[in-house]
Design an enzyme around this catalytic site. Structure first.
Site, PDB file in Angstrom:
ATOM      1  N   ASP A  27      -9.554   4.057   1.354  1.00 38.02           N
ATOM      2  CA  ASP A  27      -8.266   4.379   0.760  1.00 38.02           C
ATOM      3  C   ASP A  27      -7.246   3.482   1.459  1.00 38.02           C
ATOM      4  O   ASP A  27      -7.512   2.948   2.543  1.00 38.02           O
ATOM      5  CB  ASP A  27      -7.969   5.858   0.985  1.00 38.02           C
ATOM      6  N   ASP A  29      -3.157   3.833   1.680  1.00 37.69           N
ATOM      7  CA  ASP A  29      -2.074   4.479   2.427  1.00 37.69           C
ATOM      8  C   ASP A  29      -2.607   5.588   3.333  1.00 37.69           C
ATOM      9  O   ASP A  29      -3.257   6.515   2.863  1.00 37.69           O
ATOM     10  CB  ASP A  29      -1.057   5.085   1.456  1.00 37.69           C
TER      11      ASP A  29
END
Length: 238
Positions: A27, A29
């Site tokens: 992922d 952020d």
């Protein structure tokens, strides 16, 4: 869920945990990159434009992984469907785009993992719910070199749908069960588990005080970058 310091063998919550790791997907952020400073800057600039005081950074940080809609609700108590929401959200995104990588950095210590993956070589990539325009700007600014980047526009769906993760695995020509997905949100782990990938929680990411990663069903929770690197290193060496 045990931390690395409390366990000698990798946990076996998912059958995929017994498979070798042939690719690592992140992922973006709160997992690979600490983007909260620039998102907080954009939100507080927007509040100032509207005559409001700045919010504390930690309060904004907890909502970063929930996206722009959550930030607008936090900053203005304006929900999706409210008349002012579209204009506020667009202005937030415009302000963010102006300074997308002014303070954002790869979490300290993860550069070592990326260097190892690239040296081995072992493919790595990014699967994010962040729109393509901001993702590409950030990846370029930070001089990252992922072999695959999947954003919501690519398939028209977002996590927790497992389709983006499966698409990334196909792009890398690696079976899903041999991919590790690392994330800091329940939807990341849900997507990874449903894609039959191995999953790891970045416990140092943007996890709210009321969230409990131990209930997400991941193979491991890393409370620090050091723990994350150690767990992956052990799996790659096994």
């Amino acid at each position: 869920m045990q931390t690395l310091a409390e366990q000698k063998e990798p946990p076996s919550y998912n059958a995929s945990a017994e498979q070798s790791i042939q690719a690592v997907l992140f992922d973006l952020d709160g997992t690979l990159v600490d983007t909260a400073p620039d998102l907080a800057l954009a939100l507080n600039r927007l509040r100032e434009e509207n005559g409001l005081e700045q919010l504390p950074f930690e309060k904004i940080r907890d909502q970063v992984s929930n996206g722009g809609n959550a930030l607008i609700q936090l900053g203005f108590n304006v929900k999706v469907g409210d008349p002012d929401h579209p204009s506020l959200r667009q202005r937030l995104l415009d302000l963010y785009q102006e300074k997308v990588a002014e303070h954002s950095r790869v979490f300290e210590g993860l550069e070592k993992l990326l260097e190892r993956l690239e040296k081995q070589p072992l493919p790595w990539g990014i699967v994010t719910n962040k729109p393509r325009i901001y993702t590409d700007l950030l990846v370029k600014a930070l001089k990252l070199h992922p072999q695959v980047v999947v954003c919501p526009e690519d398939l028209g769906v977002s996590k927790p749908d497992p389709a983006p993760l499966l698409f990334a695995a196909r792009q890398l020509a690696i079976p899903p069960e041999n991919c590790l997905y690392v994330g800091d949100h329940a939807r990341d782990i849900e997507a990874g588990v449903n894609a039959r990938m191995q999953t790891l929680v970045a416990g140092f990411g943007y996890i709210g005080l009321n969230e409990n990663p131990a209930h997400w069903g991941a193979d491991f929770i890393a409370t620090s970058v050091t723990e994350l690197n150690s767990w992956i290193d052990r799996r790659l060496d096994s």
